[in-house]
Design a protein around this motif. Sequence first.
Motif, PDB file in Angstrom:
ATOM      1  N   ILE A   1      49.592  37.356  43.033  1.00 31.48           N
ATOM      2  CA  ILE A   1      49.480  39.083  42.526  1.00 31.48           C
ATOM      3  C   ILE A   1      48.827  39.819  43.585  1.00 31.48           C
ATOM      4  N   PHE A   2      47.493  39.381  43.935  1.00 32.26           N
ATOM      5  CA  PHE A   2      47.129  40.172  45.118  1.00 32.26           C
ATOM      6  C   PHE A   2      47.656  40.478  46.327  1.00 32.26           C
ATOM      7  N   GLU A   3      48.364  39.392  46.967  1.00 30.86           N
ATOM      8  CA  GLU A   3      49.062  39.346  48.101  1.00 30.86           C
ATOM      9  C   GLU A   3      50.138  40.443  47.937  1.00 30.86           C
ATOM     10  N   LYS A   4      50.963  40.218  46.823  1.00 27.63           N
ATOM     11  CA  LYS A   4      52.264  40.918  46.580  1.00 27.63           C
ATOM     12  C   LYS A   4      51.907  42.461  46.311  1.00 27.63           C
ATOM     13  N   THR A   5      50.711  42.526  45.545  1.00 27.19           N
ATOM     14  CA  THR A   5      50.698  43.960  44.839  1.00 27.19           C
ATOM     15  C   THR A   5      49.595  44.897  45.157  1.00 27.19           C
ATOM     16  N   GLY A   6      48.538  44.083  45.935  1.00 31.86           N
ATOM     17  CA  GLY A   6      47.371  44.662  46.141  1.00 31.86           C
ATOM     18  C   GLY A   6      46.377  44.923  45.157  1.00 31.86           C
ATOM     19  N   ILE A   7      46.591  44.441  43.925  1.00 28.88           N
ATOM     20  CA  ILE A   7      45.735  44.471  42.737  1.00 28.88           C
ATOM     21  C   ILE A   7      45.090  43.244  42.525  1.00 28.88           C
ATOM     22  N   PRO A   8      43.673  43.112  42.193  1.00 25.76           N
ATOM     23  CA  PRO A   8      43.109  42.101  41.862  1.00 25.76           C
ATOM     24  C   PRO A   8      43.699  40.922  40.806  1.00 25.76           C
ATOM     25  N   GLY A   9      44.015  40.002  41.324  1.00 25.50           N
ATOM     26  CA  GLY A   9      44.811  39.034  40.550  1.00 25.50           C
ATOM     27  C   GLY A   9      44.152  38.575  39.199  1.00 25.50           C
ATOM     28  N   TYR A  10      42.791  38.512  39.083  1.00 29.19           N
ATOM     29  CA  TYR A  10      42.189  38.011  38.068  1.00 29.19           C
ATOM     30  C   TYR A  10      40.767  38.812  37.855  1.00 29.19           C
ATOM     31  N   ALA A  11      40.097  38.919  36.752  1.00 28.42           N
ATOM     32  CA  ALA A  11      38.854  39.537  36.610  1.00 28.42           C
ATOM     33  C   ALA A  11      38.075  38.689  35.617  1.00 28.42           C
ATOM     34  N   GLN A  12      36.923  38.505  35.859  1.00 24.04           N
ATOM     35  CA  GLN A  12      35.808  37.837  35.130  1.00 24.04           C
ATOM     36  C   GLN A  12      34.755  38.681  34.707  1.00 24.04           C
ATOM     37  N   PRO A  13      34.411  38.854  33.250  1.00 24.93           N
ATOM     38  CA  PRO A  13      33.347  39.634  32.900  1.00 24.93           C
ATOM     39  C   PRO A  13      32.033  39.121  33.398  1.00 24.93           C
ATOM     40  N   THR A  14      31.053  39.783  33.630  1.00 20.72           N
ATOM     41  CA  THR A  14      29.802  39.208  34.246  1.00 20.72           C
ATOM     42  C   THR A  14      28.603  39.740  33.427  1.00 20.72           C
ATOM     43  N   THR A  15      28.715  41.119  32.832  1.00 22.92           N
ATOM     44  CA  THR A  15      27.301  41.752  32.301  1.00 22.92           C
ATOM     45  C   THR A  15      27.253  41.383  30.755  1.00 22.92           C
ATOM     46  N   ASN A  16      26.224  41.717  30.431  1.00 25.41           N
ATOM     47  CA  ASN A  16      25.821  41.963  28.802  1.00 25.41           C
ATOM     48  C   ASN A  16      26.226  40.663  28.101  1.00 25.41           C
ATOM     49  N   ASN A  17      25.995  39.712  28.868  1.00 29.41           N
ATOM     50  CA  ASN A  17      26.264  38.363  28.259  1.00 29.41           C
ATOM     51  C   ASN A  17      27.605  37.780  28.025  1.00 29.41           C
ATOM     52  N   THR A  18      28.568  38.704  28.539  1.00 30.50           N
ATOM     53  CA  THR A  18      29.929  38.312  28.245  1.00 30.50           C
ATOM     54  C   THR A  18      30.222  37.522  29.671  1.00 30.50           C
TER      55      THR A  18
ATOM     56  N   SER B   1      40.939  37.085  46.126  1.00 26.35           N
ATOM     57  CA  SER B   1      42.133  37.678  45.387  1.00 26.35           C
ATOM     58  C   SER B   1      41.842  38.402  43.955  1.00 26.35           C
ATOM     59  N   ILE B   2      40.440  38.488  43.840  1.00 30.85           N
ATOM     60  CA  ILE B   2      39.728  38.953  42.518  1.00 30.85           C
ATOM     61  C   ILE B   2      39.168  40.192  42.713  1.00 30.85           C
ATOM     62  N   GLY B   3      39.255  41.033  43.923  1.00 37.51           N
ATOM     63  CA  GLY B   3      38.796  42.174  44.085  1.00 37.51           C
ATOM     64  C   GLY B   3      37.341  42.196  44.325  1.00 37.51           C
ATOM     65  N   ARG B   4      36.329  43.256  44.291  1.00 36.04           N
ATOM     66  CA  ARG B   4      35.195  43.416  44.809  1.00 36.04           C
ATOM     67  C   ARG B   4      34.162  43.916  43.714  1.00 36.04           C
ATOM     68  N   GLN B   5      34.702  44.248  42.497  1.00 39.28           N
ATOM     69  CA  GLN B   5      33.906  44.910  41.379  1.00 39.28           C
ATOM     70  C   GLN B   5      33.478  43.689  40.340  1.00 39.28           C
ATOM     71  N   HIS B   6      32.146  43.343  40.560  1.00 35.20           N
ATOM     72  CA  HIS B   6      31.785  42.223  39.836  1.00 35.20           C
ATOM     73  C   HIS B   6      30.746  42.439  38.669  1.00 35.20           C
ATOM     74  N   LEU B   7      30.624  43.689  38.311  1.00 37.61           N
ATOM     75  CA  LEU B   7      29.374  44.003  37.481  1.00 37.61           C
ATOM     76  C   LEU B   7      30.237  44.901  36.430  1.00 37.61           C
ATOM     77  N   ARG B   8      30.831  43.748  35.463  1.00 34.77           N
ATOM     78  CA  ARG B   8      31.554  44.468  34.502  1.00 34.77           C
ATOM     79  C   ARG B   8      31.739  43.633  33.086  1.00 34.77           C
ATOM     80  N   ASN B   9      31.243  44.310  31.652  1.00 34.37           N
ATOM     81  CA  ASN B   9      31.430  43.543  30.563  1.00 34.37           C
ATOM     82  C   ASN B   9      32.730  43.268  30.241  1.00 34.37           C
ATOM     83  N   GLY B  10      32.845  42.829  29.135  1.00 27.77           N
ATOM     84  CA  GLY B  10      34.284  42.354  28.480  1.00 27.77           C
ATOM     85  C   GLY B  10      35.065  43.772  28.309  1.00 27.77           C
ATOM     86  N   ALA B  11      34.355  44.857  27.903  1.00 27.34           N
ATOM     87  CA  ALA B  11      34.998  46.040  27.434  1.00 27.34           C
ATOM     88  C   ALA B  11      35.383  46.613  28.795  1.00 27.34           C
TER      89      ALA B  11
END
Lengths: 421, 318
Positions: free
Chosen positions: A151-168, A217-227
């Motif tokens: 997905i990342f190679e073909k579209t430039g959009i992060p292929g997967y996102a992992q929630p990381t904050t607020n206990n998520t 392949s998963i972008g650089r934004q890694h301070l996000r909760n589930g919402a």
Amino acid sequence: MTITVADLPPTTQAKSRQQFLDQVAAFERDNPKIKINATDSQWEAKTFAARLAGGQLETVFIVPLTEPPGLIKRRQIADITDETRALPHADKFESRALKPGTGPDGRIYGLPTSEWALGLTYNRQLFTKAGLDPDKPPKTWDEVRLAAKTIFEKTGIPGYAQPTTNNTGGWTLTAMTYTHGGRAEKEVDGKQVPAFNDGPALEVLEWLKAMRWEDDSIGRQHLRNGADVLKDFSAGRIGMTIATPSTYGDHITKYNGDPAMFGVTALPSGGTAATLLGGKMAVVSPKAGTAERAAAVKWIDFRYLRPKYDTTAAEERAKANAADDIPVGIPAVPFYQPQVVDPVLEIERRHANVPLNSFKSYAAGVATQDYVPEPPVAGQDVYAALDVAVQAVLTRKDADPATELRNAEEKVAPILERAQR
Amino acid sequence: MTELQQRQAPTRAAGAATRSAYHPPPPRRRFRRGFGLGGLITLLPLLLVFGYFGWWPIGQSVMLSLQQTNLVDPPTWVGVDNFRYLFADPLLWTTLRNTAWFVVLALIFGFPVPVLLALFVSELRRLGGVFRVLVYLPVLVPPVVALLLWKWFYDPDFGLFNQVLGAVGLGSSSWLQSTATAMPSLVLATTWAHAGSTVLIYLAALSGVPSELYEAAEIDGASIWRRLWHVTLPHLRGVLLIMLLLQIIGTFQIFTEPFILTDGGPEDSTVTILLLIYRYAFLNGDYGMAAALSVMLAIVLATLSAVYLRLTRKWSTT
């Protein structure tokens, strides 16, 4: 006698709100000695303590599934075992649906209002754009990694996102650990101790680290909760993430997402077919007296359980929700055993307004999965410590997953000890 | 002395002399008796409001710090247990380090910025009003809305800052995504949000500097820097000292920025004292621990303020 109940739908959902108020009137007709005051307040951790201390808490209120263990331990919700046992079909409850509201003493403190198994949501349109088949979503974490890369190679959009904050972050890491056969806590000499510092959780962290720093392949934004992740998902900025299928509701109603974009499948496997439950429960104020408690459970049954075992009530609810554009037909965890729940599911399917095809692989996948409960002691503390480990491997290239898990264990061990003193 | 004061002074002195001839008690005691009932009745509403909304909750917090409670059953007295567990929590030390780091950064960057902005605006011959509005504008934006905007500015994949940096060929920064840059990024957002109010206070203080002093300095051939150093800053001294103290107290209590922008991450590098208090109380339901840490913070800040005021008393003009 008057009881107060939360969860009155907001004025923006006019038909559901009216249906709720009609139900209140019907309940009062059936039970002339009980008067109900309905409020549209929602669960908020920030205001809970003040409302509880100030006597402002509703007799019946709704909490996310992650809350009951802590509330039970602190005795901040009422024991409703005896009242529950007097309900219709009480002997036919699905035990895994009741488990999140059951205390370590085996008593019942909460009844489910909606429950879903965690799965993998994915953007069907991005799958197509990347040349992947949206009807064949990934079944293992290795396949997720490959799909994310494509997905990342073909579209430039992060292929997967992992929630990381607020206990998520810790919450989702725990679910992923279950799919590798691991646990967050284990019992040693009658006490719960951390169990995540071994192979399964390590495999998950190594997997995340590889996605971030090897595949990029998963972008650089890694301070996000589930919402936050869901918001980005609905905006088309994420290929896949972990979530319950119920997020389809927010995707459509809150974030104005495209229904055709939404795909969901069962939580991928790392060798073990397992998942974790998400959803909500109805609980009763600890300050309610015996009669109020009985009235409260009667209301919970009337409002939340009856549509799960009574076909007429199920049809009414499905029609009202569909009229309000609230999703009907999302596969949920059944509250009752098949002989009770099957006719109700049939009705719901008849009134479904969601693309059922998009939920097919999810329904098939979760049918074979083991529903592992939340960590029994101080689950939120475990999740908080694991948040840090997930953040470390995603934001620091030289972070060592094993060291991060060791640090989390050192943090959690005294907390578990204190919680069980 | 004004004309009015000159006229009143002898009368007052004469009256006092007459009274003292017939009523010998010392003036101090007479003041107390005179103040007594009437003063107390006048003060009563204020005392009640303060007592109920200010001192009573403070007393309750101190009591709560020595108790364990679920807010349903009667609380249990646990002595200093909450403090003991607090000191055993490794996150406490991380939090103290983080907060101290934030305070230092906020002082280095956040303290001079409003002073410089105020000097700049006050020196403007034209458009001073426009700049005053522009500087104050961020204060009018609700904090949560502003911070959500900053969250987007800082987004490493789709954010404004990295797009601008990329456009001018400067690559990209991690902003909130790295333990090294997360805290300075919070300071930047905080300074932007809060500088406006402080600038207004400095501008008010600057308008009180007599213009004759500047004129005299100009006639003596003083450069703009010498005028600033020898006229402006000495007049701002009192305000500067108070604002510094308020800023120290305010920055120790930083909460909204890390709560919205980072939730304490990455790797606990932005967990501040107030965020930890929030987690104890609202995530873990441990109100005793939350109260213990709040009481500790209050004691530290009160001590710090007392020491600061004592040390700076001789420099202060107020």
